[in-house]
Motif scaffolding. Structure first.
Motif, PDB file in Angstrom:
ATOM      1  N   ASN A  60       0.823  -1.222   0.000  1.00  0.00           N
ATOM      2  CA  ASN A  60       0.000   0.000   0.000  1.00  0.00           C
ATOM      3  C   ASN A  60       0.849   1.261   0.000  1.00  0.00           C
ATOM      4  O   ASN A  60       0.578   2.213   0.725  1.00  0.00           O
TER       5      ASN A  60
ATOM      6  N   ARG B 166       4.330 -11.313  15.732  1.00  0.00           N
ATOM      7  CA  ARG B 166       5.152 -10.497  14.832  1.00  0.00           C
ATOM      8  C   ARG B 166       6.641 -10.623  15.129  1.00  0.00           C
ATOM      9  O   ARG B 166       7.467 -10.288  14.306  1.00  0.00           O
TER      10      ARG B 166
ATOM     11  N   TYR C 144       4.549  -8.369   6.676  1.00  0.00           N
ATOM     12  CA  TYR C 144       3.643  -9.498   6.872  1.00  0.00           C
ATOM     13  C   TYR C 144       2.502  -9.480   5.870  1.00  0.00           C
ATOM     14  O   TYR C 144       2.058  -8.420   5.423  1.00  0.00           O
TER      15      TYR C 144
ATOM     16  N   LEU D 180      -1.254 -11.455   5.948  1.00  0.00           N
ATOM     17  CA  LEU D 180      -2.124 -12.342   6.714  1.00  0.00           C
ATOM     18  C   LEU D 180      -3.313 -12.731   5.856  1.00  0.00           C
ATOM     19  O   LEU D 180      -3.974 -11.870   5.277  1.00  0.00           O
TER      20      LEU D 180
ATOM     21  N   ASP E 113     -13.836 -15.853   9.593  1.00  0.00           N
ATOM     22  CA  ASP E 113     -12.790 -14.921   9.150  1.00  0.00           C
ATOM     23  C   ASP E 113     -12.817 -13.618   9.942  1.00  0.00           C
ATOM     24  O   ASP E 113     -12.142 -12.651   9.586  1.00  0.00           O
TER      25      ASP E 113
ATOM     26  N   ALA F 213      -6.605  -7.673  17.138  1.00  0.00           N
ATOM     27  CA  ALA F 213      -5.495  -8.522  16.697  1.00  0.00           C
ATOM     28  C   ALA F 213      -4.648  -7.822  15.626  1.00  0.00           C
ATOM     29  O   ALA F 213      -3.436  -7.993  15.566  1.00  0.00           O
ATOM     30  N   LEU F 214      -5.285  -6.990  14.780  1.00  0.00           N
ATOM     31  CA  LEU F 214      -4.556  -6.308  13.711  1.00  0.00           C
ATOM     32  C   LEU F 214      -3.615  -5.235  14.237  1.00  0.00           C
ATOM     33  O   LEU F 214      -2.566  -4.995  13.671  1.00  0.00           O
TER      34      LEU F 214
ATOM     35  N   GLU G 152      -4.224  -2.351   6.144  1.00  0.00           N
ATOM     36  CA  GLU G 152      -2.832  -2.483   6.572  1.00  0.00           C
ATOM     37  C   GLU G 152      -2.650  -1.974   7.984  1.00  0.00           C
ATOM     38  O   GLU G 152      -3.121  -0.900   8.350  1.00  0.00           O
ATOM     39  N   SER G 153      -1.954  -2.786   8.791  1.00  0.00           N
ATOM     40  CA  SER G 153      -1.670  -2.428  10.175  1.00  0.00           C
ATOM     41  C   SER G 153      -0.344  -3.039  10.577  1.00  0.00           C
ATOM     42  O   SER G 153      -0.073  -4.194  10.253  1.00  0.00           O
ATOM     43  N   VAL G 154       0.507  -2.256  11.249  1.00  0.00           N
ATOM     44  CA  VAL G 154       1.798  -2.745  11.746  1.00  0.00           C
ATOM     45  C   VAL G 154       2.502  -3.638  10.711  1.00  0.00           C
ATOM     46  O   VAL G 154       2.842  -4.787  10.973  1.00  0.00           O
TER      47      VAL G 154
ATOM     48  N   SER H 152       1.484  -5.193   8.242  1.00  0.00           N
ATOM     49  CA  SER H 152       0.765  -6.381   7.785  1.00  0.00           C
ATOM     50  C   SER H 152      -0.344  -6.003   6.814  1.00  0.00           C
ATOM     51  O   SER H 152      -1.161  -5.133   7.122  1.00  0.00           O
TER      52      SER H 152
ATOM     53  N   SER I 227      -3.732  -7.359   5.190  1.00  0.00           N
ATOM     54  CA  SER I 227      -4.757  -8.391   5.381  1.00  0.00           C
ATOM     55  C   SER I 227      -5.921  -8.108   4.451  1.00  0.00           C
ATOM     56  O   SER I 227      -6.275  -6.955   4.224  1.00  0.00           O
TER      57      SER I 227
END
Lengths: 402, 133
Positions: free
Chosen positions: A80, A143, A213, A215, B8, B32-33, B58-60, B62, B64
């Protein structure tokens, strides 16, 4: 005779090929191999990322998989991110054109620009850098877990300054060893080293491996870069500094830049140590490290992913919405700073709107003639519409054309 | 109408008109995100099939996917999330809904085809079991 021999050899080659790729799909789906390890024989970043995505998508949900690969020189942006904001695209074009001596591009040959599928920021890869990937079930994912695995591997090679930091990256602490009486180091603590105290007081730790990451419903992917012996450290900041950054306001994810260093180990030793540590961590005795490479393009979804990652639509048009202005973001609130202000908004890599704050009829007329096209086609379309020579056309081409 | 949850970690709730459903991610998923920094919303009017990735978060570091448990058509998206992604952390099951979908079928269950929809209590048990693994 010779021709027949070659023909025969190529038949055997094809049989081996076929057996190998049938084998990969079977192995990935087979829970009888709960722990699997792969290493790529290719340095093509698009191929390695596509194989990695295939491992993520098709492996049995209860397997845990290690994948190691080395890429030829490339800049890899997060899922992104905005390449116009993060990267000196002009410098990439100069190195691609093969005459870096005429510009100030570092002389390291072609550098690919790649958008990956995981989150996070922009990184530079080359042959002195090993990428490590672990894919596991979400229930065993944290993480830090696999960054810690890599730190254990590094410490076994005597890299005792290595630790995981609060951003889940791996850094080397700098400065003197803690010697005060009463100080006891704890080798099992993967988040501090005997050098942490001095490092934080006097000089910043240097980053050697970043984390990102992806997921999905059934799987968690963690990958990191590990700088071991890159000859291009001096060039990295220049590639990652965009000249138009001050003029861009963008949605999406901004990179956090950190000073980096090489660890100094060879890539082969590092790869072997990570493989060993992974096998140990998951109790896999005699783990087979399977080599895979460009033969995997026979798998239709590897091929599909590979073709997609190489399109300008993926690299550029997947960019979050942004605006480019003739006035830097920092002074944009002061209209007197510049009598003519032009702002172009871009969505899905395509010009959406051109806003002109000016009394100049010429500028207003020109703005109306600029075609609302993808930035990947801008140069060509401007030339066709004869707007390339105008003030706005010239500015747009210089700032955004790719 | 009652909120239903998926494996999910999405929630979906049918409006009183019986055909428009609101989709979001659960509080459990949002926590959790971690800190959400970017939300990619589905396109308005997009035709979607149960199980599709219709957007992403997007988070930290990651990325998803946002999945849809139901088939149908997107009729509205929550543009506030584009300006203020962190809203997803503060009120994921309320103001930070993601999309409104006109469902294909007479009920949520029919539109969800294969995926199991749980009520709040069943979902609570599901998340507790998953974290004990």
């Amino acid at each position: 005779m010779a021709r027949r021999a070659i023909h025969k050899a190529s038949n055997i080659f094809q049989r081996v090929f076929r057996r190998r790729y049938a084998c990969l799909s079977e192995r990935l789906g087979d829970i009888k191999h709960p722990i699997q390890s792969y290493r790529s024989t290719s340095t093509d970043p698009y191929l390695n990322l596509s194989i990695e995505h295939h491992l993520l998508q098709t492996s049995h949900p209860d397997t845990t998989i290690l994948f190691l690969y080395i890429n030829r020189p490339c800049i890899v942006i997060g899922r992104n991110q905005n390449p116009w904001y993060e990267v000196n695209l002009g410098m990439l074009q100069d190195s691609r054109a093969g005459h870096p001596e005429e510009t100030d591009a570092p002389n390291i040959g072609n550098v690919d620009l790649v958008r990956r599928r995981s989150g996070g920021g922009t990184v530079f890869h080359d042959e002195g850098n090993v990428n490590w990937t672990v894919i596991c079930p979400p229930s065993s994912f944290t993480r830090d877990r696999h960054a810690e695995m890599v730190v254990r591997a590094l410490r076994k090679q005597g890299i005792e300054r290595a630790r995981v930091n609060e951003r889940h990256d791996i850094v080397l602490d700098q400065g003197a060893r803690e010697t005060s009486s009463g100080y006891q180091s704890d080798p099992s603590d993967l988040h501090t080293t005997p050098y942490s105290h001095a490092s934080q007081a006097f000089s910043r730790p240097l980053k050697v491996s970043g984390s990102a990451y992806k997921l999905t419903r059934l799987r968690a992917l963690h990958h990191g870069t590990c700088l071991l012996q890159s000859p291009n450290l001096h060039a990295i900041p220049r590639y990652l500094r965009s000249p138009v950054k001050p003029y861009i306001k963008t949605r999406g994810v901004e990179s956090v830049s950190s000073p980096v260093t090489n660890i100094g180990l060879s890539t082969d030793i590092f790869a072997a140590m990570v493989q060993q540590q992974f096998a140990e961590m998951y109790g896999a005795d005699r783990l087979e490290h399977v080599q895979i490479g460009k033969e995997q393009l026979h798998l239709s979804d590897v091929r599909k992913g590979y073709d997609e990652l190489r399109t300008p639509d993926w690299t550029y048009c997947q960019t979050p919405q942004f605006t480019l202005s003739t006035v830097p973001e920092s002074v944009a609130l002061n209209p007197r700073a510049m009598p003519h202000q032009v702002t172009v908004s871009v969505k899905h890599g395509t010009i959406l709107d051109i806003d002109v704050h000016s009394n100049s009829q010429e500028l207003l007329r020109e703005a109306a003639t600029i075609p609302r096209v993808k930035l990947t086609e801008l140069r060509q379309k401007l030339q066709m519409s004869k707007s390339a020579s105008g003030t706005i056309g010239h500015w747009l081409t210089a700032s955004l054309a790719v | 109408m009652e909120k239903k949850y998926t494996q999910d970690h999405e929630w979906i709730e049918l409006d009183t008109d019986g055909k428009t459903a609101t989709l979001g991610i659960s509080k459990h998923a949002a926590s959790a995100l971690g800190d959400v920094v970017y939300v990619e919303l589905p396109q308005d009017d997009m035709e979607i099939v149960a199980g599709d990735a219709i957007g992403s978060v997007e988070s930290v570091k990651s990325a998803s996917d946002i999945l849809t448990p139901v088939s149908g058509q997107v009729v509205e998206t929550n543009k506030i999330l584009e300006e203020k992604p962190s809203a997803l952390n503060s009120d994921p099951e309320g103001a930070a809904w993601i999309a409104k979908i006109v469902i294909e079928g007479a009920s949520l269950e029919e539109a969800a085809k294969d995926s199991e929809l749980m009520d709040a209590e069943a979902y609570r048990k599901f998340t507790e079991e998953a974290s004990e693994d």
